[in-house]
Write an enzyme that holds these catalytic residues in place. Structure first.
Site, short mmCIF file in Angstrom:
data_model
loop_
_atom_site.label_atom_id
_atom_site.label_comp_id
_atom_site.label_asym_id
_atom_site.label_seq_id
_atom_site.Cartn_x
_atom_site.Cartn_y
_atom_site.Cartn_z
N GLU A 27 0.85 -1.21 0.01
CA GLU A 27 0.02 0.07 0.00
C GLU A 27 0.79 1.24 0.08
OE1 GLU A 27 -3.77 -0.01 1.81
OE2 GLU A 27 -3.95 -2.33 1.61
N1 CAA Z 1 -6.59 11.52 -4.22
C1 CAA Z 1 -7.14 12.22 -5.30
N2 CAA Z 1 -6.20 12.47 -6.61
C2 CAA Z 1 -4.81 11.93 -6.49
C3 CAA Z 1 -4.39 11.51 -5.25
C4 CAA Z 1 -5.07 11.54 -4.02
N3 CAA Z 1 -4.66 10.89 -2.97
N4 CAA Z 1 -3.06 11.34 -5.46
C5 CAA Z 1 -2.82 11.79 -6.74
N5 CAA Z 1 -4.00 12.23 -7.36
C6 CAA Z 1 -4.45 12.42 -8.71
C7 CAA Z 1 -3.49 13.84 -8.97
O1 CAA Z 1 -4.27 14.93 -8.52
C8 CAA Z 1 -3.31 13.80 -10.40
O2 CAA Z 1 -4.50 13.95 -11.16
P1 CAA Z 1 -4.70 15.39 -12.12
O3 CAA Z 1 -3.47 15.12 -13.27
O4 CAA Z 1 -6.09 15.21 -12.78
O5 CAA Z 1 -4.28 16.33 -11.41
C9 CAA Z 1 -3.34 12.24 -10.77
O6 CAA Z 1 -3.75 11.66 -9.55
C10 CAA Z 1 -1.72 11.81 -10.85
O7 CAA Z 1 -1.20 12.19 -9.69
P2 CAA Z 1 0.43 12.28 -9.77
O8 CAA Z 1 0.95 13.03 -10.81
O9 CAA Z 1 0.87 12.65 -8.22
O10 CAA Z 1 1.20 10.74 -9.92
P3 CAA Z 1 2.21 10.11 -9.88
O11 CAA Z 1 2.62 9.30 -11.02
O12 CAA Z 1 3.55 11.02 -9.43
O13 CAA Z 1 2.15 9.15 -8.68
C11 CAA Z 1 2.08 8.38 -6.29
C12 CAA Z 1 2.05 9.39 -7.47
C13 CAA Z 1 1.74 8.75 -4.96
C14 CAA Z 1 3.65 8.09 -6.29
C15 CAA Z 1 1.35 7.08 -6.64
O14 CAA Z 1 1.67 6.51 -7.91
C16 CAA Z 1 1.41 5.89 -5.62
O15 CAA Z 1 0.48 6.25 -4.84
N6 CAA Z 1 1.90 4.79 -5.82
C17 CAA Z 1 1.80 3.90 -4.88
C18 CAA Z 1 1.26 2.81 -5.18
C19 CAA Z 1 0.74 1.87 -4.20
O16 CAA Z 1 0.50 2.36 -3.02
N7 CAA Z 1 0.64 0.54 -4.36
C20 CAA Z 1 0.36 -0.54 -3.54
C21 CAA Z 1 -0.34 -1.39 -4.03
S1 CAA Z 1 -2.02 -1.93 -3.33
C22 CAA Z 1 -1.73 -2.93 -2.15
O17 CAA Z 1 -0.55 -3.05 -1.74
C23 CAA Z 1 -2.81 -3.57 -1.67
C24 CAA Z 1 -2.58 -4.88 -0.95
O18 CAA Z 1 -3.03 -5.94 -1.29
C25 CAA Z 1 -2.07 -4.94 0.34
#
Ligand code: CAA
Length: 380
Positions: A363
């Site tokens: 996550e």
């Molecule tokens: N809420 C709403 N929108 C959001 C947001 C949030 N918290 N975070 C980003 N966004 C939106 C942004 O506003 C943007 O939208 P617009 O272009 O319309 O403005 C869009 O999403 C893209 O955002 P970023 O440019 O910030 O995206 P990024 O490519 O830089 O990535 C990141 C951001 C935070 C690094 C994201 O990729 C991330 O969280 N990565 C980690 C993924 C993760 O947690 N994986 C875990 C897998 S699930 C799991 O583990 C489940 C399990 O089984 C236990």
């Protein structure tokens, strides 16, 4: 901030503690050794309402707050972090995502059975080449009019084989980048959907983590969550709440290790006295307790913010970052206090130390949490 828990919150905490200590504890070492899912125990936990804790009662949930969820997650994670991650994925990823963004039909059909504890859900974002970089989805969902044709592979999916409802993040229009991503509900049994290999893991061995394969899976359009292209935002917002769940899991693992270390230090004697009477051990316990308390407050703070309807994105990431880091320290110190006994599988602390590691990875890794936190505190 109100530091007193309500009667309902305390009752939930007591019920979770009772279940963890009396139902989960007896078999947890064997399940870890055999990498066996607690099938019967999960069924019972679901029947008690722990999979739909925060869901509106009209969909079969408990209508509880996030604080109650944190308290329950701590108690379950103290004993069995594998059961806890199943509970966390169902409550904060699958249910919250469906309840917040799903339509009425999707809530009746998919949310209600999970909330009632009849079915288990899974959240499918990670891929062989898209873990932290969640926008690089390779799984495709091609628009075919009345359905999407889904092809690709998802990796490290929690509840991979025990789930029957899967929220799958897929790329529909690569040119649109993250605006071309959709979140689709895939049901177990849809032709072309295959539950692949089970991972042989270092920790949380009682949780089933699988590769999932999609070969020309026809997913009806009505199974898309939200508008076309909403999938990435769906995943990001859902993960925000999910991080409170994993933060609480990490804090619970640490809290469980602390309880075991305190109990052991009162029973084990060296140099003619119980080891807690040696300052070297007492100071270790003081450091461990301080860190667990700080992590607990951060989890509760993020939960209270969520319950109050204010933006909790950074608070959830901070809680997850901190709790997962201190879980490494606290569990390692618990093993140290147990000495040779701590290093063998007959005692619980070595399992907790192995279980703690994943909380820095799933996550969103600790490094991803720092991206979220730094962007939040640096924005204008
Ligand atoms: N809420 C709403 N929108 C959001 C947001 C949030 N918290 N975070 C980003 N966004 C939106 C942004 O506003 C943007 O939208 P617009 O272009 O319309 O403005 C869009 O999403 C893209 O955002 P970023 O440019 O910030 O995206 P990024 O490519 O830089 O990535 C990141 C951001 C935070 C690094 C994201 O990729 C991330 O969280 N990565 C980690 C993924 C993760 O947690 N994986 C875990 C897998 S699930 C799991 O583990 C489940 C399990 O089984 C236990």
């Amino acid at each position: 901030m109100d530091f007193k828990f309500t009667e309902e919150q305390l009752a939930v905490q007591a019920a979770a503690r009772d279940f963890a200590q009396n139902v989960l504890k007896p078999g947890v070492i064997a399940r870890d050794r055999e990498a066996k899912v607690a099938v019967e125990e999960l069924k019972q936990l679901g029947q008690l309402g722990f999979f739909g804790m925060m869901v509106d009662p009209k969909y079969g949930g408990g209508g509880m707050d996030t604080v109650s969820y944190v308290l329950a997650m701590e108690e379950i994670s103290k004993v069995d972090a594998s059961v806890a991650v199943c509970m966390s994925v169902c409550n904060s990823l699958v249910n919250w995502g469906l309840e917040t963004f799903g339509n009425e039909e999707q809530k009746q059909k998919y949310l209600a059975p999970i909330a009632r504890g009849e079915k288990i859900g899974a959240f499918c974002l990670s891929e062989p080449e898209a873990g932290s970089d969640a926008t690089s989805q390779r799984t495709t969902a091609i628009d075919k009019g009345d359905h999407y044709l889904v092809n690709g592979t998802k990796n490290w999916i929690t509840n991979g084989s025990s789930a029957s409802i899967y929220l799958v993040i897929c790329q529909t229009d690569r040119e649109k980048g993250h605006h071309g991503i959709n979140a689709l509900i895939v049901e177990r049994g849809m032709p072309g959907f295959i539950v692949g290999e089970k991972e042989d893991k270092m920790g949380i061995r009682g949780s089933d983590t699988h590769t999932l394969i999609f070969n020309d899976v026809k997913v009806p359009k009505e199974n898309r969550i939200g508008e076309e292209g909403f999938g990435f935002k769906f995943a990001m917002q859902t993960l925000g709440g999910g991080r409170i769940g994993i933060a609480s899991q990490a804090m619970g693992i640490a809290s469980g290790a602390l309880e075991l270390a305190i109990a052991y230090s009162k029973q084990r004697k060296t140099f003619g006295k119980e080891i807690y009477k040696h300052q070297a051990i007492a100071f270790k316990l003081a450091d461990m307790a301080t860190q667990v308390e700080a992590a607990r407050l951060m989890c509760l703070n993020a939960a209270r913010m969520k319950d109050a309807g204010v933006d909790y994105t950074e608070a959830a990431s901070m809680a997850k970052l901190f709790s997962s880091e201190i879980a490494q320290f606290v569990t390692s110190e618990a093993v140290q206090i147990h000495g040779g006994y701590g290093y063998v599988r007959e005692y619980h602390v070595e399992r907790l130390m192995r279980d703690a590691k994943i909380t820095q990875i799933y996550e969103g890794t600790s490094e991803i949490q720092k991206i979220v936190i730094s962007r939040g505190i640096l924005k204008d």
